[in-house]
Design a protein around this motif. Sequence first.
Motif, PDB file in Angstrom:
ATOM      1  N   ASP A   1      -0.956  -0.916 -14.483  1.00  0.00           N
ATOM      2  CA  ASP A   1      -0.458   0.464 -14.476  1.00  0.00           C
ATOM      3  C   ASP A   1       0.998   0.516 -14.929  1.00  0.00           C
ATOM      4  OD1 ASP A   1      -2.835   1.522 -13.715  1.00  0.00           O
ATOM      5  OD2 ASP A   1      -2.327   1.809 -11.607  1.00  0.00           O
TER       6      ASP A   1
ATOM      7  N   ARG B   1       0.631   5.358  -8.767  1.00  0.00           N
ATOM      8  CA  ARG B   1       0.200   4.433  -9.821  1.00  0.00           C
ATOM      9  C   ARG B   1       1.313   3.420 -10.043  1.00  0.00           C
ATOM     10  NH1 ARG B   1      -3.894   6.536  -9.070  1.00  0.00           N
ATOM     11  NH2 ARG B   1      -5.439   7.410 -10.508  1.00  0.00           N
ATOM     12  N   GLY B   2       0.956   2.153 -10.083  1.00  0.00           N
ATOM     13  CA  GLY B   2       1.955   1.125 -10.371  1.00  0.00           C
ATOM     14  C   GLY B   2       2.927   0.880  -9.231  1.00  0.00           C
ATOM     15  N   PHE B   3       2.558   1.314  -8.018  1.00  0.00           N
ATOM     16  CA  PHE B   3       3.471   1.175  -6.890  1.00  0.00           C
ATOM     17  C   PHE B   3       3.079  -0.015  -6.012  1.00  0.00           C
ATOM     18  CE2 PHE B   3       4.702   3.008  -2.550  1.00  0.00           C
ATOM     19  CZ  PHE B   3       5.971   2.480  -2.604  1.00  0.00           C
ATOM     20  N   VAL B   4       2.027   0.134  -5.237  1.00  0.00           N
ATOM     21  CA  VAL B   4       1.472  -0.998  -4.471  1.00  0.00           C
ATOM     22  C   VAL B   4      -0.048  -0.871  -4.462  1.00  0.00           C
ATOM     23  CG1 VAL B   4       3.363  -1.503  -2.881  1.00  0.00           C
ATOM     24  CG2 VAL B   4       1.779   0.357  -2.366  1.00  0.00           C
ATOM     25  N   PHE B   5      -0.712  -1.978  -4.091  1.00  0.00           N
ATOM     26  CA  PHE B   5      -2.158  -1.919  -3.866  1.00  0.00           C
ATOM     27  C   PHE B   5      -2.477  -0.747  -2.953  1.00  0.00           C
ATOM     28  CE2 PHE B   5      -2.715  -6.757  -4.174  1.00  0.00           C
ATOM     29  CZ  PHE B   5      -3.117  -6.649  -5.482  1.00  0.00           C
TER      30      PHE B   5
ATOM     31  N   GLU C   1      -2.985  -1.872   0.632  1.00  0.00           N
ATOM     32  CA  GLU C   1      -1.766  -2.311   1.316  1.00  0.00           C
ATOM     33  C   GLU C   1      -0.894  -1.126   1.699  1.00  0.00           C
ATOM     34  OE1 GLU C   1      -0.961  -5.541   1.768  1.00  0.00           O
ATOM     35  OE2 GLU C   1      -2.646  -6.400   0.661  1.00  0.00           O
TER      36      GLU C   1
ATOM     37  N   VAL D   1      -1.853  -3.032 -10.254  1.00  0.00           N
ATOM     38  CA  VAL D   1      -0.548  -2.378 -10.201  1.00  0.00           C
ATOM     39  C   VAL D   1       0.270  -2.743 -11.435  1.00  0.00           C
ATOM     40  CG1 VAL D   1       1.616  -2.257  -8.926  1.00  0.00           C
ATOM     41  CG2 VAL D   1      -0.556  -2.258  -7.690  1.00  0.00           C
TER      42      VAL D   1
END
Lengths: 560, 560
Positions: free
Chosen positions: B459, A491-495, A498, B456
């Motif tokens: 999040d 979560r909140g890292f990359v798409f 992708e 992202v």
Amino acid sequence: MNEVANRLSIIALGGVHEIGKNMYVIQYDDDIIVVDCGSKFPDESLLGIDLIVPDITYLLENQNRVRGLVVTHGHEDHIGGIPYIIKQLNMPIYATRLTLGLIKIKLKEHGLLGTTTLHQIDSDTRLRLGSVSISFFSTNHSIPDCLGIAFHTPQGTVVHTGDFKFDLTPVNNQFADIHKMAEIGMNGVLALLSESTNAERPGFTPSERLVGGHIHEAFTNADGKIFITTFASNVHRLQQIIDAATAVNRKIVLLGRSMVNVADVASSLGYLNIPSNMLLDVAEAGNYRRDELVILCTGSQGEPMAALGRIAGGNHRQIEVNPGDTVIFASSPIPGNERNVARIVDNLFAKKAKVIYGPGSATGMHVSGHASQEELKLMLTLMKPQYFIPIHGEYRMLHQHRLLAEAVGVKASNIFIVNNGDVVDIVGSEAIQERKVPNGNTFVDGLGIGDVGNVVLRDRKVLSADGILIIVLTLGKSDNKIVSGPDIISRGFVFVKESEGLLEEVHRITLKEVEQLQQEYAKMNNSWSIYKQTIKDSVGKFLYAKTKRRPMILPIIIQV
Amino acid sequence: MNEVANRLSIIALGGVHEIGKNMYVIQYDDDIIVVDCGSKFPDESLLGIDLIVPDITYLLENQNRVRGLVVTHGHEDHIGGIPYIIKQLNMPIYATRLTLGLIKIKLKEHGLLGTTTLHQIDSDTRLRLGSVSISFFSTNHSIPDCLGIAFHTPQGTVVHTGDFKFDLTPVNNQFADIHKMAEIGMNGVLALLSESTNAERPGFTPSERLVGGHIHEAFTNADGKIFITTFASNVHRLQQIIDAATAVNRKIVLLGRSMVNVADVASSLGYLNIPSNMLLDVAEAGNYRRDELVILCTGSQGEPMAALGRIAGGNHRQIEVNPGDTVIFASSPIPGNERNVARIVDNLFAKKAKVIYGPGSATGMHVSGHASQEELKLMLTLMKPQYFIPIHGEYRMLHQHRLLAEAVGVKASNIFIVNNGDVVDIVGSEAIQERKVPNGNTFVDGLGIGDVGNVVLRDRKVLSADGILIIVLTLGKSDNKIVSGPDIISRGFVFVKESEGLLEEVHRITLKEVEQLQQEYAKMNNSWSIYKQTIKDSVGKFLYAKTKRRPMILPIIIQV
């Protein structure tokens, strides 16, 4: 700690090396008197924190000595901490009528009305708390009913200025007690605590009346609706706005919770005079021509959710800005708020409004409520203190205030720049600064007071920068073999689209490490943390090499 | 889109309604010429993002028409996007000598030197890119070697000013081509794109020379070491600092990567004249008396990790501030940076340094590089454009620039305030703004370009405010019974010791919901998402009621 020798002590629990959360302690013998109980807004590094109040460990440890809380005036940085502190430490509160009115709103909002005793005082009150006799003097500031305080102890007099300026032509003729200040100084001041907010500014802060003239002029020149925003607590400013509206025959609409609250309290207590037929409900505004209206609203610091922010964004249900309307910022943006104010000005220009904005020194629509250098020197000259402790300011302001004190003759060695928690003990007639008491920031987050600390904030920081990657692995209890997983969730890292290749690789690395570990540790036993740390290190290293990011990596191992 | 009718088009892909990431497109027929390729720093809401560059979808869709990138000058908001954009779209780059030197540093850092062709131009160059002939004129700005550009198309001339001011007494006698500007205006300008940074400022921006005088005076009065900080790219400012140091017989130490880089490029290309014996390595500084040194360093905007930030914090390995040293900010804090600058001034005062800080208008140690209102009117007067598009600024600046243009006689209906992506088509001699092309912000995060988007970021926002709570539950494949868990793990939410009761309750709620669900859904099958959503909702509601916080709740269900 030699209690007998150190009879008089002065302590800052909040308000030095910072702007906000003011709290000072004057202690004589067994009597502790607290001055102010403020809050401060967190900067953007304190993720998720709503408010900061002082750490009162010292007061809690000395509960039975605390005689009361004396409040200088009703600004947030002097009263904002009260509802949070009073839950931990109940003490009687002493404040002027308007200040008490504003404190009551806060206590009511927190369901605390009636839990503590409130004492109304004025500048003529003489109080005795324990062995300390207390007198007061009126000051000028950007809110009415402000006090400076003189603590008369057997060892000498300690003066706390509160926030002040010298306004020699104040609105509503609320003059400062300059003669009383002179008298206190004549009788001898052992130690002065004076505020330093504007210690970097040369000269003399202009009178509030100056703003009134500019507002009147702008009102006279306006065609459509007039929107004007200022700090709700600046009651003198509100009065001048109401007077100007009356003079040009416009009705007033009040918008924003704090504007309505303050106007309500201030007018019911007689600090604000609103002619009875002047005030309109926003719902009635539609019945009037645009040039018959003044909308006095919150949002002077660009707060997006305040009344003006919503109006500028076209998100207010009841009122809108039309082409040709005038919007006046009767305020200066506080450093840090310029971008938010600018966003709102952008929105207003897009709606073809005329906007008066920028620093008060340029527009004339705002003056500071704090003493500039010449006024600080005047206060120092009136009080002629033996010892001087500059308070209420960041370090460079305290430093500049020290230079001013030296310039008017205070001995350099008698000036103490203290940190929060530092104690100035006056032993005999000699002041020393050696001791420290517990101090710090207590974070308010939602309903929690003090349940968020540095570990939690550090986690939020990591999470906010690069997100989180969770690796879930189920192992068999008996044989340590993989039953399920590794499952990888981010979560909140990359798409996600992708990151497919990346996550596949994390999967592969985890499997490889687990195989290796299974050989080294036949049974899980005490090796949980080794498993977790190994996975964390390998995956972390891989992701940093591939992405230059450091998400929080959280391996979860379940045994079934 | 009628390609035949719309032969000449002007497009902003970045730089309007914002400060930063400038990129404009002049298109005639099948020939696309790009002006500038800037980057911009994210505000604090864009968590974890390092840099923003323009979205070039439009250029990628029209790759075979792109004839080249012409760069006006070497500031980050005009060249900072080049390494990221050139990876996606290779195009020849045209720029002056110093600008090219700075671009080469960037390309080298990204391992991209040699991947694209670089063409050196000067103000006398005539270029032909496709059917467009291009000429240039020199301007004054806070970096040398700046160009304005005239695009001579069969339909008429389009002028792009670049960044400029009118400095009539420039350092090193680098005069602007005011006669050339007049000539271009005389020959007729169809459309002018002019920068709006200072469109809110009345008057005429002072000459850079003014700063030189103040620096010299401060150097003359200083006793100990002198630290002075400014933007590294302000080569004229660097020259004046070096000249002042020479005049008072002090050696220069350069500190900070960008300061060393720029001084190196600028002096090797002849834009900066440093007498050969003037420059010291920081390691040699110890061999000199304090009053023989000037330390010229980065950190003018209060960046904590830049040279001055580290020196002020006592974290620089090689040099320190001693009592009585002088520190000069030859800069004004950019809105948003005041707090960081203030922290550094606080630290310097604590080390008993003398500090010259504050807005350049007060200290005389900084002047803007951008045209104020009278200069913008002068440019408009020289160019006499038929159509005017204010560029390079937030909305209120574009708006004020529009008012200036109207004041000097441009027809209100001939002024276009555009958004990024808006196209101004000139059809015959009539300009219309109807079309839009793709545009936006491309986020750079670590090595990723464009792999972080709104989901992202949303999040990260949630994670940053209240952290995450993970609920892991293992269910048996055959019977859906709980094999292990629920295990509850939180990060960034509350102290573990404070949260025990809370997490126990979460455990209980999860178990209760699972029991209920097990009755409704005998087998898991398609009910995974229902399980997860139900747990999420119940736990979320409970936590909000108890704490007024909304952590991200992530149920993980494993079947074994």
